[in-house]
Design an enzyme around this catalytic site. Structure first.
Site, PDB file in Angstrom:
ATOM      1  N   PHE A   1       0.859  -1.195   0.000  1.00 47.12           N
ATOM      2  CA  PHE A   1       0.000   0.000   0.000  1.00 47.12           C
ATOM      3  C   PHE A   1       0.888   1.234   0.000  1.00 47.12           C
ATOM      4  O   PHE A   1       1.755   1.382   0.865  1.00 47.12           O
ATOM      5  CB  PHE A   1      -0.925   0.029   1.221  1.00 47.12           C
ATOM      6  CG  PHE A   1      -1.805   1.249   1.229  1.00 47.12           C
ATOM      7  CD1 PHE A   1      -2.902   1.327   0.389  1.00 47.12           C
ATOM      8  CD2 PHE A   1      -1.520   2.338   2.056  1.00 47.12           C
ATOM      9  CE1 PHE A   1      -3.713   2.463   0.364  1.00 47.12           C
ATOM     10  CE2 PHE A   1      -2.319   3.472   2.031  1.00 47.12           C
ATOM     11  CZ  PHE A   1      -3.417   3.533   1.189  1.00 47.12           C
TER      12      PHE A   1
ATOM     13  N   ASP B   1       9.293   2.706   1.707  1.00 48.78           N
ATOM     14  CA  ASP B   1       8.122   3.425   2.205  1.00 48.78           C
ATOM     15  C   ASP B   1       8.017   3.132   3.701  1.00 48.78           C
ATOM     16  O   ASP B   1       7.588   2.059   4.109  1.00 48.78           O
ATOM     17  CB  ASP B   1       6.871   2.948   1.448  1.00 48.78           C
ATOM     18  CG  ASP B   1       5.595   3.628   1.931  1.00 48.78           C
ATOM     19  OD1 ASP B   1       5.610   4.201   3.043  1.00 48.78           O
ATOM     20  OD2 ASP B   1       4.582   3.561   1.210  1.00 48.78           O
TER      21      ASP B   1
ATOM     22  N   LYS C   1       2.566   9.880   8.326  1.00 53.13           N
ATOM     23  CA  LYS C   1       1.836   9.437   9.517  1.00 53.13           C
ATOM     24  C   LYS C   1       2.341  10.071  10.825  1.00 53.13           C
ATOM     25  O   LYS C   1       1.947  11.176  11.140  1.00 53.13           O
ATOM     26  CB  LYS C   1       1.809   7.908   9.570  1.00 53.13           C
ATOM     27  CG  LYS C   1       0.996   7.330   8.392  1.00 53.13           C
ATOM     28  CD  LYS C   1       0.277   6.056   8.709  1.00 53.13           C
ATOM     29  CE  LYS C   1      -0.850   5.786   7.742  1.00 53.13           C
ATOM     30  NZ  LYS C   1      -0.508   4.995   6.567  1.00 53.13           N
TER      31      LYS C   1
HETATM   32  C1  PLP Z   1      -0.833   5.283   5.150  1.00 53.54           C
HETATM   33  C2  PLP Z   1       0.215   4.879   4.182  1.00 53.54           C
HETATM   34  C3  PLP Z   1       0.415   5.601   2.985  1.00 53.54           C
HETATM   35  C4  PLP Z   1      -0.467   6.738   2.563  1.00 53.54           C
HETATM   36  O1  PLP Z   1      -0.423   7.828   3.416  1.00 53.54           O
HETATM   37  P1  PLP Z   1      -1.543   8.987   3.283  1.00 53.54           P
HETATM   38  O2  PLP Z   1      -1.092  10.009   4.275  1.00 53.54           O
HETATM   39  O3  PLP Z   1      -2.859   8.355   3.621  1.00 53.54           O
HETATM   40  O4  PLP Z   1      -1.501   9.484   1.896  1.00 53.54           O
HETATM   41  C5  PLP Z   1       1.443   5.192   2.156  1.00 53.54           C
HETATM   42  N1  PLP Z   1       2.229   4.154   2.463  1.00 53.54           N
HETATM   43  C6  PLP Z   1       2.061   3.437   3.601  1.00 53.54           C
HETATM   44  C7  PLP Z   1       2.983   2.307   3.904  1.00 53.54           C
HETATM   45  C8  PLP Z   1       1.040   3.770   4.490  1.00 53.54           C
HETATM   46  O5  PLP Z   1       0.851   3.037   5.587  1.00 53.54           O
END
Ligand code: PLP
Length: 386
Positions: A123, A210, A239
């Site tokens: 994700f 990420d 986050k």
């Molecule tokens: C939550 C998340 C995102 C997206 O972040 P947003 O602030 O919702 O755009 C991308 N990568 C990972 C691994 C995430 O957990």
């Protein structure tokens, strides 16, 4: 728009790991607003930083120097050993910056149709580029045409990357989460990330991690890659970087970041005075209170307690975690546990249908951690035994 299926509760205030609803009822938060409020709610240091900054200056745009943003960038570089930072307002934007950076770097190298290798089950966000990178059909369906230039391979399968590397000369980068978050708290085999890093080194690919969910002490290290002796070329954060103030960051080493020039990319809000002051307060508190260590120790204790009670129970498939990122996988769909937990005033999450996901604030006490374990164990035992 009806983009969310919301639970029927609204919180008015918070304190530490607790949220208080409109009727004065207290709920223990084992989710931290989706890994955002690492310092919990209404944290004094963040509150003071934000209130103070609001009285000084919120925003001037990136047309001008922003010393707070520079200080924040320097701290992030010191913590990670990377060299440059671009600030946006969310995780998706941080990943967009990473993807654009990879493509710019590729074109400089003479790769005209650059491919970024990404993972099934991953994700990376909800913008067009990041859903194209995301390895989850549910998130992609209905939004075609997607962006070209992404190749999805199975996660935790080093041979899949080797094969692709042998056959595709347009690859510029490998982008992945060190632990799948939304994908079910999937922790790859030890040695997997170093093997990826080695293939990247041999083939001159950029390694993009990420760390939006795993970063900022969540897994018991500042960044999850620090558990292994590797270092990415590019890393994204968001986050818990702002503890609820929206900020995302794309960090890169000198080699990758030189591809960006004035005008290559930008953001109106990115890294403004407000969000930079909040993120600086978060980092300082995490450093001063060694939350890295705290998350490691508390997480280990919680995992032991979960295993002690739930391991071997028919219906429980796996119990796993890194720091305060914990997943309990059941054999069957257990989405309803979220509402059952809510009824007991505990906030949890279930992802991919059958994985109970816990991401409590890093500042929880031992007693609160124990309360989370006891309540979740009770819920799962009752759920499985009918
Ligand atoms: C939550 C998340 C995102 C997206 O972040 P947003 O602030 O919702 O755009 C991308 N990568 C990972 C691994 C995430 O957990």
């Amino acid at each position: 728009m009806s983009t969310y299926k919301r639970l029927p509760v609204a919180f008015e205030s918070g304190s530490g790991a607790w949220l208080i609803d409109q009727h004065g009822q207290r709920y223990l938060d084992a989710l931290s607003g989706l890994a955002v409020c690492g310092l919990g709610h209404a944290h004094a240091a963040v509150q003071q930083a934000v209130a103070h900054q609001a009285g000084q200056l919120l925003h001037t745009s990136n047309l001008y120097e922003i010393p707070l943003q520079e200080r924040l960038a320097r701290k992030l570089c010191d913590l990670s050993g990377l060299d440059r930072v671009f600030f946006g307002n969310s995780g998706a934007e941080a990943n967009e910056a990473a993807i654009k950076l990879c493509r710019k770097y590729a074109h400089q190298k003479g790769i005209t149709e650059p491919v970024i290798v990404v993972m099934q089950g991953s994700f990376h966000g909800r913008t067009m580029a990041t859903i194209s990178a995301t390895g989850n059909a549910k998130i992609r369906d209905g939004f075609s045409p997607l962006l070209a230039g992404f190749e999805h391979i199975p996660y935790d399968n080093i041979d899949a990357l080797r094969e692709l590397a042998d056959s595709d000369s347009q690859i510029v980068a490998v982008m992945l989460e060190p632990i799948l978050g939304e994908g079910g708290i999937v922790i790859p085999t030890p040695g997997y990330l170093p093997s990826i890093a080695e293939i990247c080194r041999q083939n001159d690919y950029l390694l993009v991690l990420d760390e939006i969910q795993t970063g900022m002490c969540r897994t018991g290290k500042w960044f999850a890659w620090q558990h292994e002796s590797i270092k990415p070329d590019i890393m994204t954060l968001a986050k818990s970087l702002g503890n609820g103030v929206p900020i995302g960051a794309c960090l890169a080493n000198e080699k990758a970041s030189q591809a960006m020039l004035p005008g290559s990319h930008g953001s109106t809000f990115g890294g403004n005075q407000l969000v930079s002051s909040a993120a600086l307060a978060v980092i300082d508190f995490m450093l001063d209170n060694n939350l890295e260590q705290r998350a490691a120790v508390l997480g280990r204790d919680m995992l032991e307690q979960f295993s002690g009670t739930l391991a071997g129970l028919a219906g429980v498939k796996d119990i796993r975690g890194a720091g305060l990122m914990i997943g309990i996988e059941l054999h069957e769909d257990c989405t309803e546990l979220v509402e059952l937990a809510l009824a007991q005033h505990l906030l949890i999450n279930v992802t991919v249908g059958n994985v109970v996901r816990l991401l409590p604030p890093l500042i929880i006490s031992e007693a609160e951690a124990e309360q989370i374990v006891d309540t979740v164990c009770g819920l799962i035992q009752k759920f499985l035994c009918g």
